[in-house]
Enzyme design. Structure first.
Site, mmCIF file in Angstrom:
data_model
loop_
_atom_site.group_PDB
_atom_site.id
_atom_site.type_symbol
_atom_site.label_atom_id
_atom_site.label_comp_id
_atom_site.label_asym_id
_atom_site.label_seq_id
_atom_site.Cartn_x
_atom_site.Cartn_y
_atom_site.Cartn_z
ATOM 1 N N ASP A 10 0.930 -1.310 -0.137
ATOM 2 C CA ASP A 10 -0.059 0.053 -0.050
ATOM 3 C C ASP A 10 0.926 1.448 -0.126
ATOM 4 O O ASP A 10 1.685 1.481 0.967
ATOM 5 C CB ASP A 10 -0.873 0.059 1.182
ATOM 6 C CG ASP A 10 -1.841 1.157 1.322
ATOM 7 O OD1 ASP A 10 -2.725 1.480 0.317
ATOM 8 O OD2 ASP A 10 -1.789 1.994 2.256
ATOM 9 N N ASP A 54 -3.087 1.444 6.848
ATOM 10 C CA ASP A 54 -2.248 1.041 5.716
ATOM 11 C C ASP A 54 -1.944 -0.558 5.677
ATOM 12 O O ASP A 54 -1.947 -1.091 4.719
ATOM 13 C CB ASP A 54 -1.045 2.034 5.978
ATOM 14 C CG ASP A 54 -1.177 3.570 5.694
ATOM 15 O OD1 ASP A 54 -2.168 3.637 5.063
ATOM 16 O OD2 ASP A 54 -0.427 4.061 6.188
ATOM 17 N N GLU A 65 -1.690 -1.734 -6.244
ATOM 18 C CA GLU A 65 -2.999 -1.199 -6.507
ATOM 19 C C GLU A 65 -2.327 -0.539 -7.761
ATOM 20 O O GLU A 65 -1.494 -0.007 -7.984
ATOM 21 C CB GLU A 65 -3.557 -0.242 -5.641
ATOM 22 C CG GLU A 65 -4.764 0.601 -5.968
ATOM 23 C CD GLU A 65 -5.546 1.277 -4.913
ATOM 24 O OE1 GLU A 65 -6.501 1.896 -5.151
ATOM 25 O OE2 GLU A 65 -4.929 1.683 -3.727
#
Length: 373
Positions: free
Chosen positions: A183, A350, A267
């Site tokens: 992340d 996170d 991501e």
């Protein structure tokens, strides 16, 4: 696995070599712009452009008309034509915008020359380059593999560099049987699902005051004067220092992650869209997410690891990584910690997001719909 790899070194040309580099950069730019203009005119008139072979034969005639084109490395001029044809190929495939004319005001000036018949070689603490001869360079490591080409660059700071592209064999790293989710953020640069936290060094912010002072001093100088050029180099050196520190950090982090994990979930961020937010644009540009992703991709490809890109619409920070409950109130980015209303587990925003990214990456690989690097 046979891959293409670049080695970058600083070079220290003498005065005559500096003049020849400047001439070669100028001639390469002239050839690119000359044939881009002719290509555009031909396309407007006939609806068709040129081919590389057509441009190459025209270049031979042009060199007879403009004798100064013969002073520089001929292969570098051919490389300019190749770059132009490649740019048009990408444009017609709708991969990029149409090629634009090159300016001598561009920050980084460069030219590329190909390796033929030993014209590029490492000789002790010097590098042999076409027309330039032997140039002293900072040999920080050995160059292994078959040399393909060399790109000579002149930075705004006045420093010269050579990038040597080679074709070499790289062995895959041993499997670690480990999967991880990443992340990325602004508070911390990256948080892994195993709890590892990579801090955000904020290289730009650390030198911002010094940069502002140098730029203010530059604005007070008379443009194009000796002192103006001197101050311009100081500003460029600060920018270069920031860039080098950031790239060094990104290389170390990406290499460490790829070496220690077989499956990496991250991501699929649209950085170009996120950066439009004026409030966070500086922080996002400073952190270098796009460069980090690029490094992860090619290093994973080299060493036999897998990068899985999770959809940007996947609610990684909202889902409870323990029971799957979706906490829509977690859209508030100021909320760094929260408790799951369903199972009661306490989450760090996170770490929870990185665990969800890891789980989603594994799921995508299992069902066979993963977006792999």
């Amino acid at each position: 696995m046979v891959v293409r790899r670049a080695y970058k070194f600083r070079i220290y040309p003498n005065k005559s070599q500096e003049i020849l580099i400047a001439k070669t950069i100028g001639c390469s730019r002239f050839v690119f712009n000359y044939f881009l203009g002719k290509w555009n005119d031909a396309y407007k008139e006939t609806g068709k452009g040129f081919t590389y072979n057509t441009c190459s034969s025209e270049l031979t005639k042009l060199k007879n008309e403009l004798i100064w084109l013969k002073e520089v490395d001929s292969i570098s001029l051919q490389s300019s034509l190749k770059n132009l044809t490649d740019a048009f190929t990408r444009f017609f495939k709708k991969q990029t915008k149409a090629p634009r004319f090159k300016s001598k005001k561009n920050k980084v000036q460069s030219y590329t020359t190909k390796h033929t018949n030993g014209n590029i070689a490492i000789v002790g603490n010097k590098i042999k380059l076409p027309k330039l001869g032997l140039v002293t360079f900072a040999k920080s490591r050995e160059v292994t593999g078959r040399i393909i080409n060399a790109t000579i660059r002149r930075n705004p700071s006045g420093k010269y560099f050579v990038s040597i592209l080679v074709e070499t064999e790289i062995e895959e790293l041993p499997k670690s049987s480990s999967s991880v989710g990443i992340d990325v953020g602004l508070k911390d640069f990256a948080v892994l699902s195993d709890g590892t936290v990579y801090k955000n060094p904020k290289f730009f912010r650390s030198l911002e005051k010094k940069l502002v002072k140098a730029q203010r001093s530059l604005s007070r100088r008379k443009k194009i004067s000796f002192n103006w050029h001197k101050q311009r180099k100081k500003v460029a050196q600060i920018h270069e220092k920031i860039t080098n520190a950031r790239n060094d950090y990104l290389h170390k982090v990406s290499t460490h992650i790829v070496k220690n994990h077989d499956i990496i979930g991250i991501e699929d961020l649209a950085v170009s869209n996120i950066i439009k937010n004026r409030k966070s644009a500086k922080s996002i540009s400073e952190v270098g997410w796009r460069s980090f992703r690029t490094m992860l991709e090619y290093k994973a490809r080299w060493y036999g690891k897998q990068i899985v890109f999770v959809s940007r619409f996947f609610p990684s920070s909202q889902l409870c990584s323990n029971c799957g409950y979706q906490n829509k109130a977690e859209k508030d980015r100021k909320m760094r910690k929260w408790d799951c209303p369903q199972c009661g587990i306490h989450h760090d925003r996170d770490i929870n997001a990185s665990i969800n990214l890891k789980n989603e990456a594994i799921r995508l690989l299992t069902v066979g719909t993963a977006g792999l690097a």
